[in-house]
Enzyme design. Sequence first.
Site, PDB file in Angstrom:
ATOM      1  N   LYS A  16       0.887  -1.155   0.000  1.00 61.36           N
ATOM      2  CA  LYS A  16       0.000   0.000   0.000  1.00 61.36           C
ATOM      3  C   LYS A  16       0.933   1.214   0.000  1.00 61.36           C
ATOM      4  O   LYS A  16       1.533   1.552   1.025  1.00 61.36           O
ATOM      5  CB  LYS A  16      -0.892  -0.032   1.244  1.00 61.36           C
TER       6      LYS A  16
ATOM      7  N   GLY B  52       4.786   3.587  10.992  1.00 58.20           N
ATOM      8  CA  GLY B  52       4.060   4.856  10.981  1.00 58.20           C
ATOM      9  C   GLY B  52       3.593   5.246  12.362  1.00 58.20           C
ATOM     10  O   GLY B  52       4.236   4.931  13.368  1.00 58.20           O
ATOM     11  N   SER B  53       2.458   5.902  12.393  1.00 59.06           N
ATOM     12  CA  SER B  53       1.972   6.453  13.659  1.00 59.06           C
ATOM     13  C   SER B  53       1.356   5.362  14.539  1.00 59.06           C
ATOM     14  O   SER B  53       0.978   4.293  14.064  1.00 59.06           O
ATOM     15  CB  SER B  53       0.908   7.512  13.379  1.00 59.06           C
ATOM     16  N   ARG B  54       1.235   5.652  15.817  1.00 60.28           N
ATOM     17  CA  ARG B  54       0.622   4.706  16.734  1.00 60.28           C
ATOM     18  C   ARG B  54      -0.845   4.485  16.366  1.00 60.28           C
ATOM     19  O   ARG B  54      -1.325   3.352  16.370  1.00 60.28           O
ATOM     20  CB  ARG B  54       0.737   5.189  18.182  1.00 60.28           C
TER      21      ARG B  54
ATOM     22  N   CYS C  35      12.281   7.546  13.576  1.00 56.62           N
ATOM     23  CA  CYS C  35      11.649   6.736  14.623  1.00 56.62           C
ATOM     24  C   CYS C  35      12.527   6.710  15.869  1.00 56.62           C
ATOM     25  O   CYS C  35      12.027   6.530  16.971  1.00 56.62           O
ATOM     26  CB  CYS C  35      11.451   5.294  14.147  1.00 56.62           C
TER      27      CYS C  35
ATOM     28  N   GLY D 145      -2.274   4.735  13.448  1.00 50.90           N
ATOM     29  CA  GLY D 145      -2.377   3.910  12.252  1.00 50.90           C
ATOM     30  C   GLY D 145      -2.072   2.451  12.540  1.00 50.90           C
ATOM     31  O   GLY D 145      -2.796   1.553  12.104  1.00 50.90           O
ATOM     32  N   GLY D 146      -1.016   2.225  13.291  1.00 46.29           N
ATOM     33  CA  GLY D 146      -0.625   0.851  13.603  1.00 46.29           C
ATOM     34  C   GLY D 146      -1.678   0.122  14.416  1.00 46.29           C
ATOM     35  O   GLY D 146      -2.014  -1.035  14.136  1.00 46.29           O
TER      36      GLY D 146
ATOM     37  N   GLU E  64       5.585  -0.900  13.535  1.00 49.15           N
ATOM     38  CA  GLU E  64       6.592  -0.114  14.261  1.00 49.15           C
ATOM     39  C   GLU E  64       5.977   1.273  14.380  1.00 49.15           C
ATOM     40  O   GLU E  64       5.719   1.924  13.382  1.00 49.15           O
ATOM     41  CB  GLU E  64       7.898  -0.144  13.462  1.00 49.15           C
TER      42      GLU E  64
ATOM     43  N   GLU F 268       5.201  10.765  22.210  1.00 50.27           N
ATOM     44  CA  GLU F 268       6.045  11.144  21.092  1.00 50.27           C
ATOM     45  C   GLU F 268       5.529  12.419  20.424  1.00 50.27           C
ATOM     46  O   GLU F 268       4.338  12.553  20.152  1.00 50.27           O
ATOM     47  CB  GLU F 268       6.078  10.009  20.054  1.00 50.27           C
TER      48      GLU F 268
END
Lengths: 521, 521
Positions: free
Chosen positions: B178, B235-237, B296, B239-240, B259, B387
Amino acid sequence: MTADSATIDSADSSFRSVVAATGEPVGAAFATHGPDDVAAACASAEDAFDTYRASDRETRARFLERIGEEIVAIGDDLIVAAMRESGLPRARLEGERGRTVGQLKLFAGVVRSGAWLGLRIDPAMPERQPLPRPDLRLRMIPLGPVAVFGASNFPLAFSTAGGDTASALAAGCPVVVKGHPAHPQTGALVADAIRRAVAACGLPAGVFSHLVGPGNALGTALVTDPRIAAVGFTGSRGGGLALLALAQARAVPIPVYAEMSSINPVVLLPAALKARGAALGTAFVGSLTMGAGQFCTNPGLVLAIDGEGLDAFVTAASHAVVEADAGLMLTTGIHAAYQHGVDALAGRPEVETVARGKAGNGITRGQAAFFSTTAAAFLAEKALGHEVFGASSILVKCQDEAELARVIAGLEGQLTATLHMDADDEPAAARLLPMLERRVGRILANGWPTGVEVAHAMVHGGPYPATSDARTTSVGSLAIDRFLRPVSYQNLAQGVLPPELRDAAAQDGVPCLRDGTPSLD
Amino acid sequence: MTADSATIDSADSSFRSVVAATGEPVGAAFATHGPDDVAAACASAEDAFDTYRASDRETRARFLERIGEEIVAIGDDLIVAAMRESGLPRARLEGERGRTVGQLKLFAGVVRSGAWLGLRIDPAMPERQPLPRPDLRLRMIPLGPVAVFGASNFPLAFSTAGGDTASALAAGCPVVVKGHPAHPQTGALVADAIRRAVAACGLPAGVFSHLVGPGNALGTALVTDPRIAAVGFTGSRGGGLALLALAQARAVPIPVYAEMSSINPVVLLPAALKARGAALGTAFVGSLTMGAGQFCTNPGLVLAIDGEGLDAFVTAASHAVVEADAGLMLTTGIHAAYQHGVDALAGRPEVETVARGKAGNGITRGQAAFFSTTAAAFLAEKALGHEVFGASSILVKCQDEAELARVIAGLEGQLTATLHMDADDEPAAARLLPMLERRVGRILANGWPTGVEVAHAMVHGGPYPATSDARTTSVGSLAIDRFLRPVSYQNLAQGVLPPELRDAAAQDGVPCLRDGTPSLD
């Protein structure tokens, strides 16, 4: 497989051991552990963790061996208790005790080898352009305290000191066992043995705790305790999925290794069927009815292309089923679930009841059952592929290899698949193998799935819903990897590095990947 | 990091590439892929899977190398597109291209070594009592088609042909990427390069697919497609965790390697601080502001015991921050989130704004920020430890080592921890190490966390919520293990066994555990 198997006193939540054969309570009451006990056990495990994981490999290996010695030292009291609580016969339980001790010894050897440390060293390259490479060293460390839920069907080898406990302790994780209420006396004897081993090896008491009680509250409290870092479970799909949901909903989710359900397809390929259909039928029932069918790897599904030898298989299998004594099942609850599952299959119009075993005397006697249906019917109705825990199996007759392949393609994840095959079947077996690999954890030929060797190359696992995590096994030495994770150390001074990663430690025979090349020094 | 970074045409859902520096759309429109495209890509991946996983190791290794060659062959067009879309400078992107190609070469070497197969052979013991031991052989097989979500901050090394793609392809898994909407032109160029490599190596087209589109619908369709067997994400928390929830809610749940977020604590130990506080302060800001802080592993948290050298550190760091140019950030959305995070910290009464960098011209210029607070305040307010993606960091002053230990104990899971230390700090470092190990994936000394070496002993991972699965890494050769699971073969005929497990294959240098003993032949 929970509260039904114990007799609970509603006044104080104490419960008593139950005789498998009669459902009668026996012996003194066990106090049910509550939330405070869970918190205390988890706090103790957390306190013990850093000390235990820092123990040297020899100490940890000796500890595992000592547990085995202490179990043997219990003597016949353990076998007698397990016989009474599980209904399993003496020879089986003596064998299972041997397997339990052997499993502890296997993991002692694994611990000594140090291979589980997964050591990797990439030396510094100070002159590299455009940037120097730092010194990088990697080892696996244990996850933290592990919650273990024992199984009812292996009161020794998959319970208090079973494979999950042995592999977690080998990895350096303290263990909190939720003892199975179907065998509280057996569990208490083994837990005492482990505690004696903890003391004898000078380890902190929190390395091992044992909690007992009927019902789900205890397990819920254990899995949701923030100090628990992973869960090992063997049991029903409902139980495993409930623990998985709890673990995923935590503030910090944790891995759950749940071994849940499987119907273990057995594929009878044409040449083998033609050559020895009758012999296969008889041998199949031996595997089906062993231990009243109460194995995770019980052959609950037989797949065959209709052709020469299949009638002989069915005739021989039917004869053997009819002759089969009703096996003593583990608990009244398991027996009731078995009866329910068998009755549901028998009541389906598209399912033929080929044979039933002897009816038994006693409230937990499971009468063997052998059903048959067509591939078209099996493909149309998912329920025909659900596990019936016990000595029940269904033959699915396929018209040709293409239909057989469609049936395999429609299967859920399984622990095992079995191929009965002769040389002439090799091309068909080779065609089916990639499909089977994606659906199971172990593929075996010309045997029966009910023997699970405790070995290095064993996988007792498989895709969901056979387990909750197909990436590992709950039997065999590879099971230790479930409780480890990697940590990398960059440019750390020798005095701060973990001992096994120091330059001076490099010669003790532990495998290490040095700059990408395996070495054994 | 999703829709905001692309300009969407509401009429036909097409979207355009955006210039990072100006937020202006540029070039031709990209058609947004829809559900049918997702289904087609996944079906194609599934169709390709058995062929691809059966490819020999040399073919697969050459394929990975060829991808690298095709990426290099794109030439400067790739660098120019990536510069325009990401705002990152030429030198960085040329370096990142080298890293991407090097990563593919590393995995080519890993594939050739065969170590990832995890071969284990336990030979039969036909004479063993009381029961014979069967012949057991084990190998790792790939999970199936993998969905990869690229990151915006490494448009080459963590995106279309980045670490997740390289390790999944190395494992034998087809990949459906993606593409990140922040760099559609860069992604399209790389995807074409991979497709050329697929064709050149004679592999089925379904080995690699590339889907693009802004918004979340595409990713949701991809992760919930039943043919997808695992997910890689950086990516972001938010999104994950969204992808993780989707994956867990499937009929068959699948692993997600996300991650997500980390503030990467840097611990300044007393002797080091005393010896070189000012130098550490200057070097710290170099790491903090590199790439506009969009790593990161950016050092977002500095921990120190108040004492000699800390004032020098703060003074030097403040001076360097004040002198720091505002970095060009990846997207307007990332810049807005950075501004929001910095403003929130600056507005807290318990937080002192020590220094701000230069303000920049342009809508995505991130002004560096350096804050300070007390350990007591940091322990009392979780939000201070969240973060802020970009060049923002907070110094937490502790009164003594005990308070420092309490701050570390309260940290969430992190990718890295850094120790600045001298010889006199070794006892303190040794005391802190067990705590740090449990909270991070990589511990480094006397350096900065922003360099992540692609190596065998690297861990770019760590406990939740740094990642969704602490048991592995997304950088380095160990990353291949994420996409593999074990299968055991019992008593299979030589002609049916996978080639690498046959007796005749035993001499090709692939590591194998034979009866529990490592061997290299």
